[in-house]
Design an enzyme around this catalytic site. Structure first.
Site, short mmCIF file in Angstrom:
data_model
loop_
_atom_site.label_atom_id
_atom_site.label_comp_id
_atom_site.label_asym_id
_atom_site.label_seq_id
_atom_site.Cartn_x
_atom_site.Cartn_y
_atom_site.Cartn_z
N TYR A 195 0.86 -1.18 0.00
CA TYR A 195 0.00 0.00 0.00
C TYR A 195 0.90 1.22 0.00
O TYR A 195 1.87 1.31 0.76
CB TYR A 195 -0.89 0.03 1.26
CG TYR A 195 -1.61 1.35 1.41
CD1 TYR A 195 -2.89 1.52 0.91
CD2 TYR A 195 -0.98 2.46 2.00
CE1 TYR A 195 -3.53 2.75 1.00
CE2 TYR A 195 -1.61 3.69 2.09
CZ TYR A 195 -2.88 3.82 1.59
OH TYR A 195 -3.51 5.04 1.66
N GLU A 247 -3.53 7.47 -3.98
CA GLU A 247 -3.31 6.18 -3.35
C GLU A 247 -3.08 5.09 -4.39
O GLU A 247 -3.75 5.07 -5.41
CB GLU A 247 -4.60 5.86 -2.58
CG GLU A 247 -4.46 4.91 -1.44
CD GLU A 247 -5.81 4.79 -0.72
OE1 GLU A 247 -5.96 5.41 0.35
OE2 GLU A 247 -6.69 4.10 -1.23
#
Ligand code: GDP
Ligand code: MN
Length: 387
Positions: free
Chosen positions: A101, A194
């Site tokens: 992530y 993101e």
């Protein structure tokens, strides 16, 4: 403003972040053609403005072009968290060894951007943050200096990113991608950017598996190419219509529609509704000195929200005149019979004249803000729409 995955990936790619090759498709046939062009296996991915598409069945792996067509047929038209899928993104499948992530967002407590990196990728990051916060490495760059290379590298150490992806350039490495992603955040006035998951592939190369980019609406005028990608979701239509008319309008999630004159008064009105045990459906300031057509347009916007079950019109007239407000309301009532009750508190300039105009009109008048708020809340929860 949110971008779709394929749009966000385009922005990342322009910034030098590796992405899988992909094509957008609006029909099963287009998806099939895209898959043959790319060469299967491919993934077929629903393009909607929400995360969690994987879990909802909006992401499927296809081993052949005709399988891609079948998946597209299943995904197109599907509803994910209330949003209908109109397009799929067909993308060459990655050979995944690990999912990371990587994201940048605003940390409001620290008043700085925060860069987050985790080897627990692919999952709902909010859940990881809640259950295993130690799994997310965080850094807060000085906004004037930006993300420095040493800081990105120390994030990689803190998160436990494998050495190959930290130090060597096999394609691009994670430090490099973090720096580029921070650049995307900064240059586009983003609220959030993101990559989840950021894939480490079997050959060691790193590639963005997903992309999310949310841009600050107030800065959109500086980014024409992003503005052109704007799509208004059904639940944002009121907000867009209100903005086009020059109102300050914010959609909230309650059921008492609110109109007031002046931002301070509208804020107090929200509080009054809250104190009366209700929840406001919106914030709408018609501004100072609003004339009949403005009041009419404002009331129409509030009434267009299907969640609204009563409307509280709160006017404390200074330069706003009570008779103009009354005329605006009467103009709406002349066109249509509102499906919900209206409650008004009218005081200040020409309030008396306004009340006279409204005599006999189907609305409830109260002398004070608190009384009117209580009545609006009561009528909203009484629920029986006036027909
Ligand atoms: P989200 O659920 O909306 O966040 O969509 P993502 O794009 O993050 O995809 C969810 C999951 O689908 C990923 O975590 C992967 O496990 C899987 N996935 C996405 N792209 C690929 C791919 O190219 N190959 C394979 N095998 N799986 C993928
Ligand atoms: Mn994702």
């Amino acid at each position: 403003m949110k971008l779709h995955e394929f749009q966000a990936k385009h922005v990342l790619s322009e910034a030098g972040i590796p992405i899988p090759e992909g094509r957008i498709a609006a029909t099963p046939e287009e998806a099939e053609a895209a898959a043959s062009e790319l060469g299967p296996p491919v993934v077929v991915k629903a393009q909607v403005h929400v995360g969690g598409r994987g879990k909802a069945g909006g992401i499927k792996l296809a081993r052949t072009a005709s399988e891609a067509r079948d998946h597209a047929r299943a995904i197109l038209g599907m509803e994910i968290k209330g949003l209908v899928v109109h397009r799929v993104y067909v993308e060459r499948a990655a050979k995944i060894a690990q999912e990371l992530y990587l994201g940048v967002t605003i940390d409001r407590d620290r008043r700085r951007p925060v860069v987050m990196l985790s080897t627990v990728g692919g999952m709902d990051i909010e859940e990881v943050a809640a259950t295993q916060p130690e799994q997310i490495a965080r850094g807060w760059p000085d906004p004037l200096l930006g993300l420095q290379q040493y800081a990105a590298r120390s994030l990689c150490f803190a998160a436990g990113v494998p050495e190959e992806q930290r130090e060597h350039v096999v394609g691009e490495h994670v430090v490099d991608i973090a720096l580029r992603l921070y650049g995307v955040f900064q240059h586009n006035d983003a609220m959030t950017v993101e990559i989840n998951p950021l894939f480490i592939q079997e050959d060691g190369s790193v590639i963005a598996g997903d992309a999310k980019l949310e841009v600050d609406d107030s800065a959109l005028h500086r980014h024409g190419h992003l503005h052109a990608m704007k799509e208004v979701a059904p639940d944002e239509e009121q907000e867009e219509a209100a903005k086009a008319l020059g109102f300050s309008y914010v959609q909230l999630d309650g059921d008492v529609g609110i109109i007031g004159n002046g931002a301070g008064l509208v804020m107090s009105t929200l509080d009054a509704v809250r104190n009366a045990g209700g929840r406001a459906a919106n914030f709408l300031d018609v501004g100072g000195g609003a004339k009949e057509p403005v009041v009419k347009a404002g009331l129409e916007i509030v009434l267009a929200n299907p969640k609204v079950r009563s409307v509280f019109i709160n006017i404390f007239g200074g330069i706003t005149r009570g008779d103009e407000v009354a005329k605006g309301i009467l103009a709406v009532l002349a066109d249509t019979k509102p499906r919900v009750p209206l409650v008004i508190r009218l005081s200040g300039t020409e309030a008396e004249a306004g009340r006279k105009l409204l005599e006999g009109a189907p609305l409830v008048s109260r002398a004070t803000m608190d009384e009117a708020a209580a009545e609006a809340v009561r009528l909203a929860s009484a629920g029986a729409p006036v027909s």
